[in-house]
Design an enzyme around this catalytic site. Structure first.
Site, PDB file in Angstrom:
ATOM      1  N   HIS A  20      75.869  37.789 -32.442  1.00 31.60           N
ATOM      2  CA  HIS A  20      75.988  36.493 -33.120  1.00 31.60           C
ATOM      3  C   HIS A  20      75.184  35.443 -32.371  1.00 31.60           C
ATOM      4  CE1 HIS A  20      79.847  38.739 -33.446  1.00 31.60           C
ATOM      5  NE2 HIS A  20      79.631  38.543 -34.725  1.00 31.60           N
ATOM      6  N   ARG A  55      85.037  24.064 -42.986  1.00 32.73           N
ATOM      7  CA  ARG A  55      85.577  24.760 -44.151  1.00 32.73           C
ATOM      8  C   ARG A  55      86.880  25.477 -43.789  1.00 32.73           C
ATOM      9  NH1 ARG A  55      81.192  26.963 -45.360  1.00 32.73           N
ATOM     10  NH2 ARG A  55      81.575  29.098 -44.759  1.00 32.73           N
ATOM     11  N   ASP A 113      80.843  26.879 -40.074  1.00 32.04           N
ATOM     12  CA  ASP A 113      81.906  26.968 -41.078  1.00 32.04           C
ATOM     13  C   ASP A 113      83.250  26.452 -40.554  1.00 32.04           C
ATOM     14  OD1 ASP A 113      82.663  28.927 -39.354  1.00 32.04           O
ATOM     15  OD2 ASP A 113      82.868  30.505 -40.844  1.00 32.04           O
TER      16      ASP A 113
END
Lengths: 457, 457
Positions: A217, A397, A394
């Site tokens: 990642h 969110r 994110d």
């Protein structure tokens, strides 16, 4: 990377629906992920694997005969929630216990461990196996802190084969842990991936430079260095792994060369030629070799080399037949398609036990959660923007979705006159289940801690 | 794409060596490419496929039981030479004839047809099957001009299964042609690939734009249009294919969704979900569906949809077992590994028949070829530069290598006092074999035409 315009909120569920449609001979969708779509020969330990999306064939591509019984599917690069893990495990288990196996990342550890507790409290014996093969992520004397990368495949395969042979839960878990103890990976990244819906890569490397030991990642590696030839790269990867080989390593490891997404087959074959030469020069004659995409990161450029110095009885399990979307080997009996999977039992319903006093307390709790939900909805974009600097953008969110769900759960608790302890506990579960990832698990832990400090009425 | 530093002259042979090492259970290297490494059950028609490198699993990933007997491996995006095709066919054939199947590109057509002539002249019955599935590359009434893309897989699979069943050469070729006649593909490109050793993509698309109908080497498509959603893309692909369906199409096509390299699995699954919905809306219930990487183009972003409306007896062949590095289905008997492949016979040796007069003529020919070779070596970089504008930047290298080999062959002819006709003919073969691709075939054709106009002494 350039591509279709993608609605990132719909990406994971719709990709999963497409996957299940294409591979209906192997898998079927259940709440939280997938399980096998064909019967197994007999009752057996269930192997449930999982993690964030974006790593195909990890994790759902490894569900099928001889390997996993189920895979929990999180959002892009985010841990699935503990509820998802619990639900998939319920659907996959056959009364002989569950092994939960996953890469060693904070969010996954929190959610899988919480799920293991839930499962045990529901009468299902559960063992945890964390994969820790990435030698770049912590030193040898702190191996328990290392991340899991392509070594996942070796550990999952050993656990899956042991379960398929009918071994009992403690043995399946012990064999998987033994495989993990003897498996090491080391990789390099040439370019970051661009997640669906984004327009720029998740991380950038300078022109002409590769990240040595960088995570899938974009986690920091050991160092950046100039791009090198295949000979030099083979030497770098093999040398580092041999330095870290288990002290009692035999000369016959299982060797996997993993492409991260956009470093393609012919480049991997070209590199493999030099890895083989380097292994030959070290007197290493692998027991098995594979090159391909095992644990990817969308269109990331890069690769990793994995070696598993398995003991002879463990190595046997590596060679057992397997029949999954992504990995197929040997012959297995053709099995019936089944669709009569028992759904996971719903959590116990809320009880109305709060009384007058509880009603006031819970009403206040609902208003507090409502204010939090409104504030986080307002700040969603800003939190996403901040997260995009260090992560995958994110966080807003997840926070907004978690707070909204927790507020809804608190209201439902109020509607049935639940007491405050129950309201906190159901809000905790709702936050965790809706947000997933690390933040969902952390906020749920906070609310649950508050719940446990409150008296039961 | 960023990656290892690659010596582009060594890339294809070393990648092939790595591939054969990894997949020794399926393939073994022979001059010109690969053939199966295991015995087949009985004498059978040999299916030999091939084309340029850079499209893995096309072509060598499709060699194995139930599919191809051999694959000819050209340079990056360049046709193999006719000599390579001939040599692989010799190694793969078992006395019942050869089907040569390949995508319909100029260089491949020239070289495979030339090889077919050579093979027939050597007593090996040979049939040609050109794959022409890309509907974007020519109108329906000129289907014979269309390029071959992922439809390759359907045509190769049908031919391979027919050959495996023991059908005679004309039937294998006829079934493959019937499959090709009923197979259509349509694709879009989001970003060009970067070939190994290059630093920029082979072609560029404007930001936010996709190339509709663009070919896998960046050949012009039908139009550019703004990027669209998965729903819109599914509609575009399915609608165009249904417009071009064979008039007698059944409602049950084989459907393949092909990723070109960097458009990854989860994106393909997401798109598939919408393709399935679009097919459902059209009342189409596919006989088989697959999504993955079948014919790629390094790290190109994009995808194509293929439909093959196969007749029932042809469709049966699609479902036959297959066991290759890239495609595996069903059970096949475990076969012995063999290593006693007879090498292709060397071409007939040069005869010394020139005499005094011939010696003078051939000496002059050697000097002319030497001058050409020197000039082309000087201009190699400039020709590469010009080719990079329209192609993949290797024209100078091919020309220099071809001219050098032709000069060497002319000198060898002079050394044995060959006559001028023989000197021209051997120089032609040498140019073609060393250069490969389209230019090699064209220059060889020119020299061979000169040879045929000269008297035999």
């Amino acid at each position: 990377m350039p591509g279709m315009l993608i609605d990132v909120r719909r990406f994971v569920p719709e990709a999963l629906a497409g996957f299940c449609d294409l591979y209906g001979g192997y898998v079927q969708a259940v709440p939280g992920g997938v399980i096998r779509s064909r019967t197994t020969a007999d009752a057996k330990v269930a192997l449930v694997i999982g993690g964030g999306s974006g790593h195909y064939p990890a994790f759902s591509g490894y569900v099928g005969a001889g390997l996993a019984d189920g895979a929990v599917v999180g959002n892009i690069f985010a841990s699935p929630s503990s509820r998802q893990v619990r639900d998939v495990a319920h659907a996959a288990q056959r009364g002989r216990g569950v092994v939960l196996a996953f890469g060693n990342y904070t969010g996954d550890v929190l959610n899988f461990e919480l799920a293991a507790e839930r499962l045990r409290s529901e009468g299902i014996e559960t063992e945890i196996v964390r994969v820790t093969d990435d030698i770049a992520s912590a030193p040898d004397d702190r191996r328990e802190l290392r991340r899991g990368v392509a070594g996942d495949v070796i550990v999952f395969k050993i656990a899956g084969a042991a379960a398929e042979r009918g071994l009992p839960l403690p043995d399946v878990a012990a064999l998987a842990r033994a495989a993990n103890e003897r498996t090491r990976s080391f990789g390099v990244a040439f370019r970051g991936c661009t997640v669906p819906g984004a327009s720029t890569p998740l991380f950038a490397l300078d022109e002409g430079v590769m990240g040595v030991g960088m995570g899938i990642h974009g986690e920091p590696g050991i160092r950046d260095q100039p791009l090198c030839t295949a000979e030099e790269l083979a030497d770098l990867l093999v040398t580092r792994l041999l330095l870290e080989a288990p002290t009692t390593a035999s000369g016959r490891p299982v060797v996997l060369l993993n492409g991260l997404g956009a470093t393609k087959s012919e480049e991997l074959f070209y590199l493999w030629r030099h890895i083989r030469a380097r292994l030959d020069a070290s007197g290493i004659d692998p027991a098995a070799v594979e090159a391909g995409e095992f644990v990817t990161s969308f269109d990331m450029c890069g690769c990793s080399l994995t070696m598993g110095w398995l003991d002879p009885e463990v190595l046997e399990l590596w060679h057992d037949p397997v029949h999954t979307p992504a990995l197929q080997r040997g012959s297995l009996p053709v099995l019936q398609t089944v669709s009569n999977i028992a759904p996971a039992p719903p959590p116990a319903p809320l009880r109305g036990t709060g009384g007058m006093e509880g009603r006031k307390d819970v009403g206040r709790f609902v208003r507090v959660m409502g204010a939090i939900a409104i504030k986080l909805a307002e700040e969603e974009e800003e939190l996403n923007r901040l997260d995009a600097v260090a992560g995958d953008g994110d966080h807003g969110r997840a926070m907004a979705a978690g707070a909204h769900a927790a507020h809804e759960a608190a209201r439902a608790a109020a509607d049935v006159d639940a007491d405050l302890k129950t309201a906190f506990a159901t809000a905790a579960d709702a936050w965790c289940d809706a947000a997933g990832g690390t933040s969902g698990a952390l906020w749920a832990a906070g609310l649950r801690a508050a719940a446990s400090a409150l008296p039961l009425r």
